[in-house]
Scaffold this motif. Structure first.
Motif, short mmCIF file in Angstrom:
data_model
loop_
_atom_site.label_atom_id
_atom_site.label_comp_id
_atom_site.label_asym_id
_atom_site.label_seq_id
_atom_site.Cartn_x
_atom_site.Cartn_y
_atom_site.Cartn_z
N ALA A 103 0.83 -1.21 0.00
CA ALA A 103 0.00 0.00 0.00
C ALA A 103 0.86 1.25 0.00
O ALA A 103 0.55 2.25 -0.69
N PHE A 142 2.29 1.73 -3.48
CA PHE A 142 1.28 2.25 -4.41
C PHE A 142 1.05 3.73 -4.19
O PHE A 142 0.93 4.51 -5.15
N LEU A 147 1.59 6.60 -6.91
CA LEU A 147 0.45 7.44 -7.26
C LEU A 147 0.81 8.91 -7.17
O LEU A 147 0.35 9.73 -7.99
N ARG A 162 1.31 -1.73 -13.09
CA ARG A 162 -0.07 -1.61 -12.63
C ARG A 162 -1.05 -2.11 -13.71
O ARG A 162 -2.09 -2.69 -13.39
N LEU A 197 -5.67 -5.06 -8.46
CA LEU A 197 -5.83 -3.78 -7.77
C LEU A 197 -7.15 -3.74 -7.02
O LEU A 197 -8.15 -4.35 -7.43
N GLN A 231 -7.94 1.71 -5.50
CA GLN A 231 -6.74 1.99 -6.26
C GLN A 231 -7.07 2.20 -7.73
O GLN A 231 -6.55 3.12 -8.38
N GLN A 254 -8.60 5.61 -8.20
CA GLN A 254 -7.62 6.70 -8.12
C GLN A 254 -6.86 6.86 -9.43
O GLN A 254 -6.60 7.99 -9.87
#
Length: 789
Positions: free
Chosen positions: A406, A409, A413, A448, A455, A459, A462
């Motif tokens: 997490a 990610f 992001l 990704r 995912l 996620q 987003q």
């Protein structure tokens, strides 16, 4: 010990299993025999009956075991896979005549351990004892007794599944797998890896409700196998088992024919070339590859609706497509990637195995599905479909791994958010050029996309908030080109198809022309995005209607492919036009370009795939006549028709005899083509009259009166037959059959009747329907024939 009894090993049996059977034949425990040896690592008590265990023996111990079972050690070495590993593992020990042994796990080295067929083992002195053998997943069928052998240690008491009703079908699939395995090995692929990939693909279908809504075969197999297995009663019907457990247990046997059916195309070179983008048209890219591959599988498996199931673009099949494309790029000199091989199955796509699935079912009130790492919840459907709770992914030994993922990610992001603020999208190339501040954003976004199915909902939301098309169902380079085109349109205005794309930069013009040529194959979302640039469907039509524009190679290939599919060849004359496209001139230009280059061009290779004789080294008219002669002798292939002005059978027969006479003057390729037709030609056709008696009575009144200049008169009907023969066969007067008399006389009479209008009156006369077959060619020939014939 009792007198020596003969106990024969089963092929592929574990040495540990064989030791138990030999001891049971003497009424002893395996430990009683094992106590005769010295052990480098003694067997623990809890492992004494471990089915996937193995025992390695040195030479002295092997001789002792061979003496106890009454079978020569040479035969044991052929039947027991682990027999030869003992001498190497225990080298240097012994010397005093006493045997040495070593305990180890056999499944890790020699493959899965399954229960052997007890009926087959009984004939080898096993009695009713259990037999453990090494078997890969494609060798579980006992054809003799109709049993499908199950893995040991799966947490259930069953040793086999009764498949007596499917033995013929499974045996046929097993023989077909032998051919597939040999083809894969010849191409450098490991058969076990090929089977694992095909199994992952089919098990994904097994876990999808959309598949079961149309599937009509698996349900019947499932019911038959479960009913036959439960008929045995006792341990064959475990207490507390429901439909979920049985579906999980018999899955592999039910889908085995389909696994072989999927593995077959995957090892074929033609399919690999199609996936790599070098198929028949040379324009196969991205998502089209997935659709075409799914179409191939649907055709082979007789489930043509598979194309619709593979539209989501995720799964083991899509991962294999990407691996093939990566391998092709490395083959042409690009930088090697970090993949794990062409046939590697990602953990997210591996099916749930029986033991793990049963443990999950035992701990949950619902059921389990096999769709990789995710399941589908819902009610029971038709066709044997049953659903249950999601199978969770393994997240490590503690929650720290999940927390770390997490955090990673969130870090990626944040970098993606900065990039979107600067550039406006996430269509990044998967290269090292996107490294900023020590973070490779391009690789992160690509990873990704590859793990999109894993995912979380949050996620994925987003990433969509940053860029709606961060993971498009088409190639990312297409999306990247679209963003570049949109930046140009925002500054200079929308594109105009009616202007023939004039005034645009070269890179944009080429890209838009490619989109126009493939417009009919694009997805609806891609067409919508092109509409934002101004290239709507109406503009595409305006572009096609632009007079005198240069057609793209894709357009010519499409027209050439359609013409060849309709007529069987591309030996067309230069004036030939098809639906407004000058196909003859276009092919003539392609021939001139390839001949001037002195080598096959890229367009030439694509035309070779349509018709290998599109660019002969001899006149195209000769090639076209050869095709006509071939079709007259062998018949038109299914789906093809005659092209306009195709030669008649009599003309091609005369032409073929002439080529035979001119054989020393022909090129080697021409001689080879002529020799293909000679065995089919047979004897020369005999001339047959075309004018019926009824037609002659109507036509004779239209002829001019006979002159009385003296000399021997010719039969006018014979002369008219000669003129009709020349008009129908397009041959010359010197090739006139002897039955029609002097060619000079017929030619002179033709000139006279043509001048006085006699032949025109004959062409306009009302004749019986059979005679119109020579009347129409005669009328057409009068227009094109030179003066004087």
């Amino acid at each position: 010990m009792k007198a020596v009894l003969k106990v024969t090993p089963a092929v592929g049996e574990t040495t540990w299993s064989f030791l138990h059977r030999v001891a049971a034949a003497y009424g002893l425990e395996a430990g009683a025999l094992a106590g005769s040896w010295r052990w480098s690592n003694p067997v623990q008590r809890k492992d004494s009956w471990r089915p996937d265990g193995e025992v390695l023996l040195d030479e002295a111990a092997q001789e002792q075991l061979a003496g106890w079972c009454g079978v020569p050690a040479e035969y044991l070495a052929q039947a027991l896979p682990s027999w030869g590993a003992g001498r190497e593992a225990l080298a240097g020990r012994g010397g005093d005549g006493q045997g040495w042994a070593r305990w180890r796990r056999g499944a890790a080295e020699w493959g899965p351990v399954v229960f052997g067929c007890s009926l087959c083992a009984a004939s080898r002195g096993a009695g009713r004892g259990r037999v453990w053998v090494y078997r890969p997943r494609w060798r579980r069928l006992c054809v003799r007794h109709g049993r499908w052998l199950l893995d040991v240690g799966e947490g259930h008491p069953l040793r086999f599944v009764d498949v007596a009703g499917l033995t013929v079908e499974l045996g046929r699939a097993l023989r077909r797998w032998g051919r597939v395995a040999r083809a894969g090995a010849a191409g450098g692929a490991d058969p076990g890896e090929v089977f694992a990939l095909a199994r992952a693909v089919v098990c994904e279908w097994w876990g999808r409700k959309e598949f079961w809504e149309r599937e009509q075969v698996w349900g019947a197999r499932l019911e038959e196998v479960v009913a036959a297995t439960r008929w045995w009663g006792g341990d064959a019907d475990p207490v507390g088992w429901g439909a979920e457990q049985w579906r999980l247990l018999v899955r592999d046997v039910v889908v085995f024919p389909e696994i072989v059916g999927v593995a077959g195309p995957l090892v074929e070179p033609d399919v690999r070339q199609l996936v790599a983008g070098e198929g028949a048209s040379g324009l196969v890219r991205g998502r089209d590859v997935d659709a075409r591959l799914a179409a191939v599988l649907g055709e082979r498996l007789k489930r043509r609706w598979l194309v619709e199931l593979e539209e989501d673009g995720h799964g083991a099949l899509t991962s294999w497509v990407r691996a093939v494309v990566r391998e092709q790029r490395r083959a042409i000199g690009s930088r090697p990637g970090q993949g794990r091989g062409l046939w590697w199955v990602r953990a997210v796509h591996r099916p749930v195995e029986v033991g793990a699935g049963l443990r999950l079912l035992a701990g949950s009130p619902g059921s389990v599905t096999d769709a990789g790492v995710c399941g589908v919840q819902g009610p029971v459907g038709g066709g044997g479909w049953e659903v249950g709770p999601v199978v969770p992914r393994w997240e490590g030994r503690s929650g720290n791994l999940q927390q770390r993922r997490a955090q990673q990610f969130a870090e990626g992001l944040e970098h993606a958010r900065r990039h979107v603020r600067e550039v406006g999208h996430l269509a990044l190339a998967h290269t090292g050029s996107g490294v900023r501040e020590g973070f490779d954003l391009g690789r992160w976004v690509a990873n990704r996309r590859a793990e999109a199915a894993a995912l979380t909902v949050e996620q994925a939301a987003q990433l969509r908030e940053l860029d709606r098309w961060w993971n498009p169902p088409w190639p990312v380079d297409w999306q990247r080109a679209w963003y570049r085109a949109r930046a140009f349109v925002d500054q200079h205005g929308p594109v105009d198809g009616g202007s023939n794309l004039a005034g645009l930069p070269t890179w944009l013009e080429r890209w838009l022309r490619l989109q126009i040529s493939q417009y009919g194959h694009l997805r609806e979302e891609q067409r919508s995005l092109l509409g934002e640039l101004g290239l709507t469907a109406a503009e595409v039509r305006r572009f096609h209607a632009w007079p005198g524009r240069r057609r793209a190679a894709a357009d010519g290939l499409e027209v050439a492919g359609a013409f060849a599919a309709r007529h069987g060849h591309l030996a067309v004359s230069k004036p030939t036009c098809v639906d407004g496209f000058a196909l003859g001139a276009w092919l003539n230009e392609a021939r001139c370009r390839q001949r001037s280059a002195g080598r096959p061009t890229r367009l030439g290779r694509q035309l070779d795939a349509i018709d290998a004789g599109w660019n002969p080294s001899w006149p195209v008219v000769w090639q076209r006549t050869w095709w006509a002669a071939r079709y007259h002798l062998t018949g038109l292939p299914k789906g093809t028709v005659w092209w306009p002005d195709a030669p008649e059978p009599e003309y091609t027969a005369v032409w073929l005899r002439e080529q035979l006479a001119r054989r020393p003057l022909l090129q080697p390729g021409q001689r080879s083509l002529v020799e293909q037709l000679l065995p089919l030609a047979g004897e020369a056709p005999v001339w047959q009259p075309r004018i019926s008696d009824a037609a002659w009575r109507a036509v004779s009144a239209l002829l001019p009166p006979l002159s009385h200049s003296g000399g021997r008169r010719r039969c006018e009907r014979q002369i008219l037959e000669a003129i009709v023969h020349i008009a129908c066969t397009k041959t010359t007067w010197r090739r006139l059959p002897q039955a029609l008399g002097s060619a000079w006389t017929c030619q002179q009479r033709f000139g006279r009747w043509r001048e006085d209008g006699t032949l025109e009156r004959i062409c306009r006369a009302r004749l019986p329907e059979p005679d119109t077959r020579w009347q129409r060619p005669l009328a057409a020939w009068l227009v094109s024939a030179p003066h004087g014939g």
